[in-house]
Design a protein around this motif. Structure first.
Motif, PDB file in Angstrom:
ATOM      1  N   SER A 424       0.843  -1.224   0.106  1.00 33.86           N
ATOM      2  CA  SER A 424      -0.005  -0.011  -0.168  1.00 33.86           C
ATOM      3  C   SER A 424       0.728   1.158   0.096  1.00 33.86           C
ATOM      4  N   THR A 425       0.372   2.199  -0.308  1.00 29.50           N
ATOM      5  CA  THR A 425       0.998   3.752  -0.436  1.00 29.50           C
ATOM      6  C   THR A 425       0.234   4.655   0.432  1.00 29.50           C
ATOM      7  N   PRO A 426       0.910   5.504   1.016  1.00 29.61           N
ATOM      8  CA  PRO A 426       2.300   5.765   1.180  1.00 29.61           C
ATOM      9  C   PRO A 426       2.700   4.878   2.385  1.00 29.61           C
ATOM     10  N   SER A 427       3.978   4.157   2.112  1.00 25.36           N
ATOM     11  CA  SER A 427       4.595   3.346   2.967  1.00 25.36           C
ATOM     12  C   SER A 427       5.874   3.913   3.443  1.00 25.36           C
ATOM     13  N   TYR A 428       6.070   3.984   4.864  1.00 25.40           N
ATOM     14  CA  TYR A 428       7.248   4.857   5.457  1.00 25.40           C
ATOM     15  C   TYR A 428       8.379   4.085   6.052  1.00 25.40           C
ATOM     16  N   PHE A 429       9.646   4.284   5.968  1.00 28.28           N
ATOM     17  CA  PHE A 429      10.754   3.488   6.523  1.00 28.28           C
ATOM     18  C   PHE A 429      11.593   4.564   6.920  1.00 28.28           C
ATOM     19  N   ILE A 430      12.001   4.693   8.355  1.00 28.18           N
ATOM     20  CA  ILE A 430      13.017   5.605   8.875  1.00 28.18           C
ATOM     21  C   ILE A 430      14.269   4.714   9.142  1.00 28.18           C
ATOM     22  N   LEU A 431      15.399   5.424   8.665  1.00 23.32           N
ATOM     23  CA  LEU A 431      16.519   4.840   8.551  1.00 23.32           C
ATOM     24  C   LEU A 431      17.376   5.858   9.658  1.00 23.32           C
ATOM     25  N   ASP A 432      18.458   5.233  10.177  1.00 29.25           N
ATOM     26  CA  ASP A 432      19.640   5.807  10.895  1.00 29.25           C
ATOM     27  C   ASP A 432      20.572   6.181   9.474  1.00 29.25           C
ATOM     28  N   ALA A 433      21.735   6.572  10.366  1.00 30.31           N
ATOM     29  CA  ALA A 433      22.670   7.269   9.264  1.00 30.31           C
ATOM     30  C   ALA A 433      23.401   6.142   8.517  1.00 30.31           C
ATOM     31  N   ASN A 434      23.335   4.859   9.146  1.00 28.84           N
ATOM     32  CA  ASN A 434      23.703   3.832   8.670  1.00 28.84           C
ATOM     33  C   ASN A 434      23.011   2.785   7.691  1.00 28.84           C
ATOM     34  N   LYS A 435      21.634   3.464   7.337  1.00 31.36           N
ATOM     35  CA  LYS A 435      20.775   2.927   6.592  1.00 31.36           C
ATOM     36  C   LYS A 435      20.104   1.743   7.373  1.00 31.36           C
ATOM     37  N   LYS A 436      20.277   1.696   8.648  1.00 29.73           N
ATOM     38  CA  LYS A 436      19.461   0.614   9.280  1.00 29.73           C
ATOM     39  C   LYS A 436      18.091   0.960   9.598  1.00 29.73           C
ATOM     40  N   ILE A 437      17.058  -0.022   9.258  1.00 33.55           N
ATOM     41  CA  ILE A 437      15.728   0.346   9.432  1.00 33.55           C
ATOM     42  C   ILE A 437      15.514   0.848  11.016  1.00 33.55           C
ATOM     43  N   ILE A 438      15.176   1.714  11.396  1.00 31.59           N
ATOM     44  CA  ILE A 438      14.702   2.001  12.924  1.00 31.59           C
ATOM     45  C   ILE A 438      13.171   2.187  13.308  1.00 31.59           C
ATOM     46  N   ALA A 439      12.436   2.416  12.155  1.00 32.05           N
ATOM     47  CA  ALA A 439      11.165   2.431  12.603  1.00 32.05           C
ATOM     48  C   ALA A 439      10.276   2.253  11.045  1.00 32.05           C
ATOM     49  N   LYS A 440       9.103   1.954  11.300  1.00 34.03           N
ATOM     50  CA  LYS A 440       8.252   1.841  10.122  1.00 34.03           C
ATOM     51  C   LYS A 440       6.763   2.324  10.610  1.00 34.03           C
ATOM     52  N   PRO A 441       6.679   3.676  10.576  1.00 34.36           N
ATOM     53  CA  PRO A 441       5.524   4.185  10.928  1.00 34.36           C
ATOM     54  C   PRO A 441       4.256   3.954  10.052  1.00 34.36           C
ATOM     55  N   GLU A 442       3.147   3.623  10.535  1.00 37.32           N
ATOM     56  CA  GLU A 442       2.023   3.394   9.761  1.00 37.32           C
ATOM     57  C   GLU A 442       1.324   4.736   8.992  1.00 37.32           C
ATOM     58  N   HIS A 443       1.226   5.670   9.873  1.00 34.22           N
ATOM     59  CA  HIS A 443       0.775   6.991   9.316  1.00 34.22           C
ATOM     60  C   HIS A 443       1.377   8.237   9.635  1.00 34.22           C
ATOM     61  N   LEU A 444       1.219   9.109   8.898  1.00 35.25           N
ATOM     62  CA  LEU A 444       1.610  10.650   8.816  1.00 35.25           C
ATOM     63  C   LEU A 444       1.917  10.898  10.131  1.00 35.25           C
ATOM     64  N   LYS A 445       0.927  10.731  11.064  1.00 41.71           N
ATOM     65  CA  LYS A 445       0.897  11.314  12.436  1.00 41.71           C
ATOM     66  C   LYS A 445       2.126  10.502  13.432  1.00 41.71           C
ATOM     67  N   ASP A 446       2.396   9.237  13.049  1.00 42.32           N
ATOM     68  CA  ASP A 446       3.523   8.386  13.384  1.00 42.32           C
ATOM     69  C   ASP A 446       5.015   9.021  13.025  1.00 42.32           C
ATOM     70  N   VAL A 447       4.882   9.387  11.612  1.00 40.87           N
ATOM     71  CA  VAL A 447       6.252   9.931  11.360  1.00 40.87           C
ATOM     72  C   VAL A 447       6.394  11.296  11.874  1.00 40.87           C
ATOM     73  N   LYS A 448       5.465  12.107  12.201  1.00 45.16           N
ATOM     74  CA  LYS A 448       5.366  13.452  12.897  1.00 45.16           C
ATOM     75  C   LYS A 448       5.931  13.298  14.426  1.00 45.16           C
ATOM     76  N   LEU A 449       5.433  12.186  15.052  1.00 45.79           N
ATOM     77  CA  LEU A 449       5.556  11.880  16.288  1.00 45.79           C
ATOM     78  C   LEU A 449       7.062  11.425  16.742  1.00 45.79           C
ATOM     79  N   PHE A 450       7.613  10.725  15.806  1.00 52.01           N
ATOM     80  CA  PHE A 450       8.970   9.909  15.728  1.00 52.01           C
ATOM     81  C   PHE A 450      10.049  11.172  15.911  1.00 52.01           C
TER      82      PHE A 450
END
Length: 454
Positions: A424-450
């Protein structure tokens, strides 16, 4: 006369050339079918299915719906452990043994193990009788032991010895009664290693339980291997007995219990099945550390011809883009220059967004992400757009400056999107500087909260 005798002999032989498995459940269930499996190691082999016939029975003046089913097995049906399943999800099954005899049983579908009663089959009737006697006797013994641990002032040594006598007497009775029967290995393997004297400290109690848990079980016994018995004991040992509320300690206990399990298993085929079984169990909680541990320390060390490459590839693909993993790499061109995700070094964190210009939700949400992160120079966005062509994307990306923009053609069939398991889109992945996946927010509000908490 000879012809009549021959005919009667033929009819008699035919009558004994097949066996029946009959079951009744009260009340009945919503599904129309039950499925019969043969248990082989940690797997199940489909045998046949049967339609549930519904009727009703009068219980204390009330009509109770009743479901019944029957299977006919040919004479050459293999002796072993079998399972009937009547629910697609949850614990909806009854296990029994087949040893060249008819089997009949009834049960409540919501409490199958507790309520099943066998009315035909000496093997199953004896084993169920054993379980009905040994379980409460062992519980009584355990309750005395626990009471002594909870209150050191209680003197329960005599009560413990008397309860232990009862447990041992039941075990002896049923070992003798099952002599020469198929179920005897189950009875042998069921008895706990109860010490002759009451244990005085919780540490010694747990040490004894953990240290001797598998002692009664013969891991080379084919009857036990081709049943759910050992698999169920392994499940108890790994997931319930070795337990800690501390997450780091629990991971350590998981590894120790896994090592203990595989120190007991010599059969290569069964070892493979148990490794796969445990990987699937750890998948439920997405415990990637233990999944990797099982693959690295056990599965990869199986003989090459035993390993299932499709199983490995499926699991590797499934977990490739989970939290804790290094994000799968991909490359793209931007203003004539070649980029790779793994080579980016222009931020402390990266937000990878899979989106599409044909997704109305994305058209609304992605610009909001741009506005939210516009002043945040510690985060860089990689906008991976899944499209059938570049027409709409070329114009829309201009409204999102200072982002990395990637065109993913073939939309849902795009190779990178499939690697990331995008459904599904949009799908979010938050990466650290080393490109390790540190979070997979489900919604925009989760991205903002992070990022608001960073």
């Amino acid at each position: 006369m000879k012809n009549i005798l021959a005919f009667l002999f033929l009819i008699s032989s035919f009558a004994h050339a097949q066996y029946t498995i009959n079951g009744t459940m009260s009340p009945t269930v919503d599904t129309d079918w039950v499925i019969l499996y043969k248990i082989e190691g940690a797997t199940q082999k489909f045998i046949q299915n049967s339609k549930i016939k519904t009727s009703s029975v009068d219980i204390q003046g009330k009509k109770q719906p009743l479901g019944s089913f029957s299977f006919t097995l040919p004479e050459n049906t293999k002796v072993g452990s079998y399972r009937i399943t009547y629910k697609l999800e949850g614990a909806g099954f009854v296990d029994f043994v087949f040893n060249k005899e008819d089997v009949s049983f009834g049960f409540h579908p919501n409490y199958a193990n507790q309520t099943v009663t066998f009315t035909t089959s000496k093997e199953n009737m004896l084993y169920k009788s054993y379980l009905d006697k040994i379980s409460p006797a062992q519980q009584t013994l355990d309750s005395i032991q626990v009471a002594a641990l909870q209150n050191q002032n209680l003197n329960l040594k005599n009560e413990y010895k008397e309860a232990l006598k009862i447990v041992n007497a039941i075990q002896k009775e049923y070992l003798e009664a099952s002599n020469g029967m198929y179920v005897q290995p189950f009875i042998k393997a069921s008895l706990r290693n109860n010490l002759p004297e009451i244990i005085e400290t919780p540490e010694k109690y747990m040490s004894n339980m953990i240290g001797t848990f598998f002692d009664p079980i013969d891991f080379n016994n084919k009857t036990l291997l081709n049943s759910s018995f050992i698999t169920d004991r392994i499940t108890d040992y790994v997931f319930y007995i070795n337990y800690s509320q501390d997450a780091e300690t629990q991971q350590k206990l998981f590894k120790e219990s896994v090592d203990k399990v595989f120190s007991k298993i010599d059969n290569i085929s069964y070892k493979k099945e148990i490794i796969e079984f445990l990987i699937n169990q750890f998948e439920t909680d997405m415990n990637l550390e233990l999944i990797d541990y099982l693959f690295d320390n056990y599965y990869s060390k199986l003989p090459i011809n035993v390993q299932d490459n499709s199983f490995k590839e499926e699991k590797q693909a499934l977990f490739a883009a989970e939290v804790g993993r290094i994000a799968p790499d991909f490359s793209w061109k931007e203003n004539g220059k070649q980029f790779m995700l793994s080579k980016l070094n222009d931020a402390e964190n990266y937000l990878l967004i899979f989106w599409s210009t044909t997704c109305s939700h994305c058209i609304t949400e992605v610009p909001q992400v741009h506005t939210f992160l516009k002043e945040n120079d510690k985060v860089k966005v990689i906008a991976f757009s899944l499209e059938e062509d570049a027409y709409g994307w070329n114009s829309f990306k201009k409204t999102l400056p200072n982002w990395h923009h990637v065109l993913g053609l073939n939309k849902w069939q795009n190779k990178t999107a499939r690697t990331y398991n995008i459904v599904s889109t949009p799908s979010y992945f938050i990466l650290d500087a080393n490109k390790k996946i540190i979070a997979k927010p489900e919604h925009l509000k989760d991205v903002k909260l992070f990022f608001a908490n960073k």
